[in-house]
Scaffold this motif. Structure first.
Motif, mmCIF file in Angstrom:
data_model
loop_
_atom_site.group_PDB
_atom_site.id
_atom_site.type_symbol
_atom_site.label_atom_id
_atom_site.label_comp_id
_atom_site.label_asym_id
_atom_site.label_seq_id
_atom_site.Cartn_x
_atom_site.Cartn_y
_atom_site.Cartn_z
ATOM 1 N N VAL A 1 0.656 -1.252 -0.027
ATOM 2 C CA VAL A 1 -0.015 -0.060 0.006
ATOM 3 C C VAL A 1 1.005 1.079 -0.023
ATOM 4 C CG1 VAL A 1 -1.786 -1.191 1.056
ATOM 5 C CG2 VAL A 1 -0.446 0.040 2.539
ATOM 6 N N GLY A 2 2.042 1.022 0.535
ATOM 7 C CA GLY A 2 2.995 2.170 0.442
ATOM 8 C C GLY A 2 3.470 2.989 -0.949
ATOM 9 N N LYS A 3 3.060 1.992 -1.849
ATOM 10 C CA LYS A 3 3.818 2.213 -3.028
ATOM 11 C C LYS A 3 2.455 3.359 -3.691
ATOM 12 C CE LYS A 3 5.663 -2.013 -4.283
ATOM 13 N NZ LYS A 3 5.634 -3.448 -4.871
ATOM 14 N N PHE A 4 1.578 3.468 -3.245
ATOM 15 C CA PHE A 4 0.247 4.294 -3.615
ATOM 16 C C PHE A 4 0.353 5.691 -2.885
ATOM 17 C CE2 PHE A 4 -0.862 0.174 -4.399
ATOM 18 C CZ PHE A 4 -1.500 0.195 -6.002
ATOM 19 N N SER A 5 -0.360 6.782 -3.439
ATOM 20 C CA SER A 5 -0.419 7.949 -3.012
ATOM 21 C C SER A 5 -1.625 7.923 -2.203
ATOM 22 C CB SER A 5 -0.259 9.149 -3.878
ATOM 23 O OG SER A 5 -1.567 9.187 -4.593
ATOM 24 N N PRO A 6 -1.796 9.015 -1.269
ATOM 25 C CA PRO A 6 -3.075 9.120 -0.455
ATOM 26 C C PRO A 6 -4.435 9.387 -1.344
ATOM 27 C CG PRO A 6 -1.386 10.664 0.493
ATOM 28 C CD PRO A 6 -0.764 10.099 -0.769
ATOM 29 N N ALA A 7 -4.224 9.726 -2.507
ATOM 30 C CA ALA A 7 -5.295 9.975 -3.511
ATOM 31 C C ALA A 7 -5.649 8.776 -4.118
ATOM 32 C CB ALA A 7 -4.919 11.039 -4.696
ATOM 33 N N ALA B 1 -5.873 5.631 -2.319
ATOM 34 C CA ALA B 1 -6.130 4.820 -1.289
ATOM 35 C C ALA B 1 -6.810 3.594 -1.666
ATOM 36 C CB ALA B 1 -6.540 5.741 -0.036
ATOM 37 N N GLN B 2 -8.094 4.090 -2.538
ATOM 38 C CA GLN B 2 -9.129 2.951 -2.973
ATOM 39 C C GLN B 2 -8.214 1.900 -3.659
ATOM 40 O OE1 GLN B 2 -12.294 2.784 -1.890
ATOM 41 N NE2 GLN B 2 -12.467 0.623 -3.069
ATOM 42 N N ASN B 3 -7.405 2.286 -4.468
ATOM 43 C CA ASN B 3 -6.654 1.452 -5.289
ATOM 44 C C ASN B 3 -5.967 0.505 -4.627
ATOM 45 O OD1 ASN B 3 -7.954 2.369 -7.737
ATOM 46 N ND2 ASN B 3 -6.232 3.691 -8.052
ATOM 47 N N ALA B 4 -5.244 1.231 -3.429
ATOM 48 C CA ALA B 4 -4.169 0.552 -2.564
ATOM 49 C C ALA B 4 -4.868 -0.738 -1.894
ATOM 50 C CB ALA B 4 -3.578 1.450 -1.717
ATOM 51 N N VAL B 5 -5.977 -0.404 -1.418
ATOM 52 C CA VAL B 5 -6.748 -1.545 -0.558
ATOM 53 C C VAL B 5 -7.205 -2.335 -1.395
ATOM 54 C CG1 VAL B 5 -7.004 -0.028 1.727
ATOM 55 C CG2 VAL B 5 -8.774 -0.010 -0.267
ATOM 56 N N ILE C 1 -12.275 -10.584 4.523
ATOM 57 C CA ILE C 1 -10.940 -9.838 4.162
ATOM 58 C C ILE C 1 -11.384 -8.297 4.422
ATOM 59 C CG2 ILE C 1 -9.167 -9.190 2.411
ATOM 60 C CD1 ILE C 1 -9.623 -11.936 1.244
ATOM 61 N N THR C 2 -11.001 -7.609 5.148
ATOM 62 C CA THR C 2 -11.513 -6.074 5.527
ATOM 63 C C THR C 2 -10.190 -5.304 5.642
ATOM 64 O OG1 THR C 2 -13.432 -6.871 6.428
ATOM 65 C CG2 THR C 2 -12.782 -4.521 6.672
ATOM 66 N N ALA C 3 -10.273 -4.105 4.675
ATOM 67 C CA ALA C 3 -8.792 -3.349 4.932
ATOM 68 C C ALA C 3 -9.348 -1.682 4.816
ATOM 69 C CB ALA C 3 -7.873 -3.654 3.780
ATOM 70 N N LEU C 4 -8.828 -1.085 5.841
ATOM 71 C CA LEU C 4 -9.039 0.202 5.909
ATOM 72 C C LEU C 4 -7.665 0.967 5.715
ATOM 73 C CD1 LEU C 4 -11.232 2.588 6.564
ATOM 74 C CD2 LEU C 4 -10.444 2.032 8.997
ATOM 75 N N LEU C 5 -7.606 1.993 4.743
ATOM 76 C CA LEU C 5 -6.353 2.784 4.972
ATOM 77 C C LEU C 5 -6.596 4.238 4.905
ATOM 78 C CD1 LEU C 5 -3.159 2.650 4.138
ATOM 79 C CD2 LEU C 5 -4.027 2.688 1.698
#
Length: 114
Positions: free
Chosen positions: A45-51, A53-57, A78-82
């Motif tokens: 997830v660190g490879k993604f920018s804050p904008a 976040a949806q793609n990262a999770v 499976i649940t993820a929140l970033l």
């Protein structure tokens, strides 16, 4: 392995955040943590920018689901929140937004009844 629900979260004992760099908070169910080491999830997830976040999770959830499918017939929930918090900025930003809204409301032109 026995499956079930636990209300006891696993949390690191001591967390110190450096003000000089950006941080994110990754909260996931055991459906992620049982198949992905924390370092791998953070790196993904660190490879993604804050904008993004949806793609990262979504990418993280896909990775966890694939790992579950490769390991057997069962796929755990499976649940993820970033979150990318803006430490020290949040309250100032909220205050500035309210000041702007108040100023715009006071400047609103009056309408005439016709």
């Amino acid at each position: 392995r026995q499956y079930g629900l636990s209300a006891e979260p696993e949390v690191a004992d001591d967390i110190e955040l450096d003000d000089s760099s950006d941080h994110f908070i990754l909260v996931c169910s055991d459906g992620v943590w049982d198949v992905l080491p924390p370092a791998q999830a953070v790196n993904l997830v660190g490879k993604f920018s804050p904008a993004e976040a949806q793609n990262a999770v979504e990418k993280l959830v896909q990775k966890a689901q694939l790992k579950w499918q490769q390991s057997g017939d069962v796929v755990d929930d499976i649940t993820a929140l970033l979150l990318w918090p803006a430490f020290g900025v949040g309250l100032e930003a909220v205050s500035e937004d309210k000041d702007t809204e108040t100023a715009e409301t006071e400047k609103a032109p009056e309408t005439e009844d016709t």
